[in-house]
Write a protein that holds these residues in place. Structure first.
Motif, PDB file in Angstrom:
ATOM      1  N   THR A   1      27.282 -37.510 -21.336  1.00 24.10           N
ATOM      2  CA  THR A   1      28.444 -36.575 -21.569  1.00 24.10           C
ATOM      3  C   THR A   1      28.411 -36.345 -22.955  1.00 24.10           C
ATOM      4  O   THR A   1      28.167 -37.263 -23.811  1.00 24.10           O
ATOM      5  N   ASN A   2      29.706 -35.510 -23.380  1.00 25.04           N
ATOM      6  CA  ASN A   2      30.106 -35.450 -24.912  1.00 25.04           C
ATOM      7  C   ASN A   2      30.914 -36.450 -25.287  1.00 25.04           C
ATOM      8  O   ASN A   2      31.432 -36.648 -26.566  1.00 25.04           O
ATOM      9  N   ARG A   3      31.307 -37.481 -24.283  1.00 19.34           N
ATOM     10  CA  ARG A   3      32.381 -38.497 -24.839  1.00 19.34           C
ATOM     11  C   ARG A   3      31.994 -39.322 -25.775  1.00 19.34           C
ATOM     12  O   ARG A   3      32.984 -39.865 -26.676  1.00 19.34           O
TER      13      ARG A   3
ATOM     14  N   LEU B   1      29.280 -38.802 -28.458  1.00 18.04           N
ATOM     15  CA  LEU B   1      28.469 -38.360 -29.165  1.00 18.04           C
ATOM     16  C   LEU B   1      28.623 -39.001 -30.603  1.00 18.04           C
ATOM     17  O   LEU B   1      27.796 -39.011 -31.354  1.00 18.04           O
ATOM     18  N   ASN B   2      29.909 -39.217 -31.105  1.00 15.81           N
ATOM     19  CA  ASN B   2      30.279 -39.519 -32.278  1.00 15.81           C
ATOM     20  C   ASN B   2      30.783 -41.112 -32.045  1.00 15.81           C
ATOM     21  O   ASN B   2      31.626 -41.293 -33.093  1.00 15.81           O
TER      22      ASN B   2
ATOM     23  N   LYS C   1      22.722 -38.082 -28.740  1.00 18.68           N
ATOM     24  CA  LYS C   1      22.628 -36.930 -29.669  1.00 18.68           C
ATOM     25  C   LYS C   1      21.435 -35.987 -29.403  1.00 18.68           C
ATOM     26  O   LYS C   1      21.596 -34.683 -29.218  1.00 18.68           O
TER      27      LYS C   1
ATOM     28  N   ASN D   1      21.668 -34.244 -26.028  1.00 23.13           N
ATOM     29  CA  ASN D   1      22.652 -33.156 -26.302  1.00 23.13           C
ATOM     30  C   ASN D   1      21.967 -31.945 -26.874  1.00 23.13           C
ATOM     31  O   ASN D   1      22.361 -31.223 -26.557  1.00 23.13           O
TER      32      ASN D   1
ATOM     33  N   THR E   1      25.812 -28.089 -21.151  1.00 21.63           N
ATOM     34  CA  THR E   1      26.478 -29.267 -21.790  1.00 21.63           C
ATOM     35  C   THR E   1      25.536 -30.431 -21.419  1.00 21.63           C
ATOM     36  O   THR E   1      24.835 -30.237 -20.507  1.00 21.63           O
ATOM     37  N   LEU E   2      25.788 -31.533 -22.059  1.00 22.04           N
ATOM     38  CA  LEU E   2      24.938 -32.679 -21.944  1.00 22.04           C
ATOM     39  C   LEU E   2      25.137 -33.118 -20.260  1.00 22.04           C
ATOM     40  O   LEU E   2      23.978 -33.380 -19.751  1.00 22.04           O
TER      41      LEU E   2
END
Length: 330
Positions: A230-232, A234-235, A264, A267, A276-277
């Motif tokens: 998920t985008n949870r 990514l960073n 990443k 994604n 979305t991813l």
């Protein structure tokens, strides 16, 4: 509170479970962690209503889901009684037994004693006369496979379950178990296993290919790799992430610099697909028609709606699949 039937089912795709007559929604709702004693009852109801109103007709449990063990079944039982009683024939309810549930020598494994006693206890907590699918939750090398499969057959023969399922089996044991259940004329139709872009175990242990060969369905749990897909993350790891609080689901050590780099890159592919991813990760599991359904967990109704969005595009170009494999398997 309920959508009209014609609206309720229009956004969902239903897939046949192997060669059986049963169909499951492509997205099913799991009750592993967010339906325990510490969860908000109103939120649990909202999750169930959101799922059902958007065509998710399958609710998946196990005897030990909670926390505490048994509480997910108890809470769903209350929700079903208060809100879904007129809709029982539109729902698929599944539960399992196989992991430790109560103290002593009879509350774990694959014995006839444990499985049948557990099913009776599950039905009491759910306040149901039967479940649609009853699974053995894991392989038990200490119990003869004939005994475990005989217990599943008895559960179905008694009318307390309509279909039998196996969870966390490998391909070789699945084939042996399936042969026993066929001799017993027990309608075994589905396997539940972990499967996602990062976890290819069922590709490597023969489960996926054997299921296809035998005409059995597969439902995948942890399709988003405990949130990694998920985008949870990514960073990096957010400070409010449950990983920071000694999560039993995802260890902080799993989110290495290499893994975050893979997330990443995946994604970026998802963005090129207009997804979305998370949507791409779910679509990837359903891409070849071998997996019947993906089993999602949710703590908010919006997550359910977001995951259903994956069904808009489950087709992949060969180059996309090659890139996903190249990234995730390196």
């Amino acid at each position: 509170m309920y959508m009209a039937a014609e609206t309720r089912y229009e956004s969902m795709k239903y897939n046949r479970v192997g060669k059986s007559g049963l169909k499951l929604p492509a997205v099913s709702l799991g009750f592993w962690h967010n339906f325990g004693d510490g969860a908000s009852y109103d939120n649990m109801k909202d999750l169930c209503f959101t799922a059902f109103n958007n065509g998710i007709t399958h609710f998946d449990l196990a005897n030990n889901y909670g926390p505490q063990p048994g509480s997910a079944e108890k809470n769903l039982g209350l929700i079903l009684k208060e809100n879904f009683a007129p809709y029982r024939d539109e729902l698929i309810i599944s539960t399992k037994a196989g992991y430790g549930m109560w103290d002593g020598p009879y509350g774990d494994g694959g014995s006839r004693k444990y499985l049948l006693a557990s099913l009776d206890a599950s039905l009491k907590r759910l306040d149901l006369e039967y479940v649609d699918i009853f699974y053995h939750h894991r392989m038990d090398p200490e119990t003869p496979l004939e005994e475990t499969m005989g217990a599943l057959a008895q559960a179905v023969g008694s009318g307390k379950a309509l279909y039998a399922g196996l969870s966390n089996y490998d391909g070789a044991t699945l084939r042996e178990a399936s042969a026993i259940l066929e001799e017993l004329h027990c309608p075994f139709i589905i396997n539940q296993n972990c499967y996602n872009i990062f976890d290819r175990t069922i590709e490597n242990n023969g489960l996926k290919e054997t299921s296809k060969d035998l005409g059995k369905g597969i439902i995948s749990f942890s399709p988003l790799a405990q949130g990694m897909l998920t985008n949870r993350y990514l960073n990096g790891i957010p400070e409010d992430s449950r990983i920071r609080s000694n999560s039993i689901f995802l260890n902080e050590d799993a989110l290495t610099e290499k893994r975050i780099g893979q997330i990443k890159e995946l994604n970026d592919i998802a963005a090129e697909r207009g997804q979305t991813l998370a949507e791409m990760a779910l679509s990837w599991i359903l891409k070849d028609g071998i997996v019947t359904s993906v089993l999602i967990g949710a703590s908010r109704p919006s997550q359910i709606l977001d995951n259903i969005g994956a069904l808009k595009n489950t087709s992949f170009a060969e180059e996309e699949l090659r890139k996903i494999d190249e990234i995730s398997l390196r």
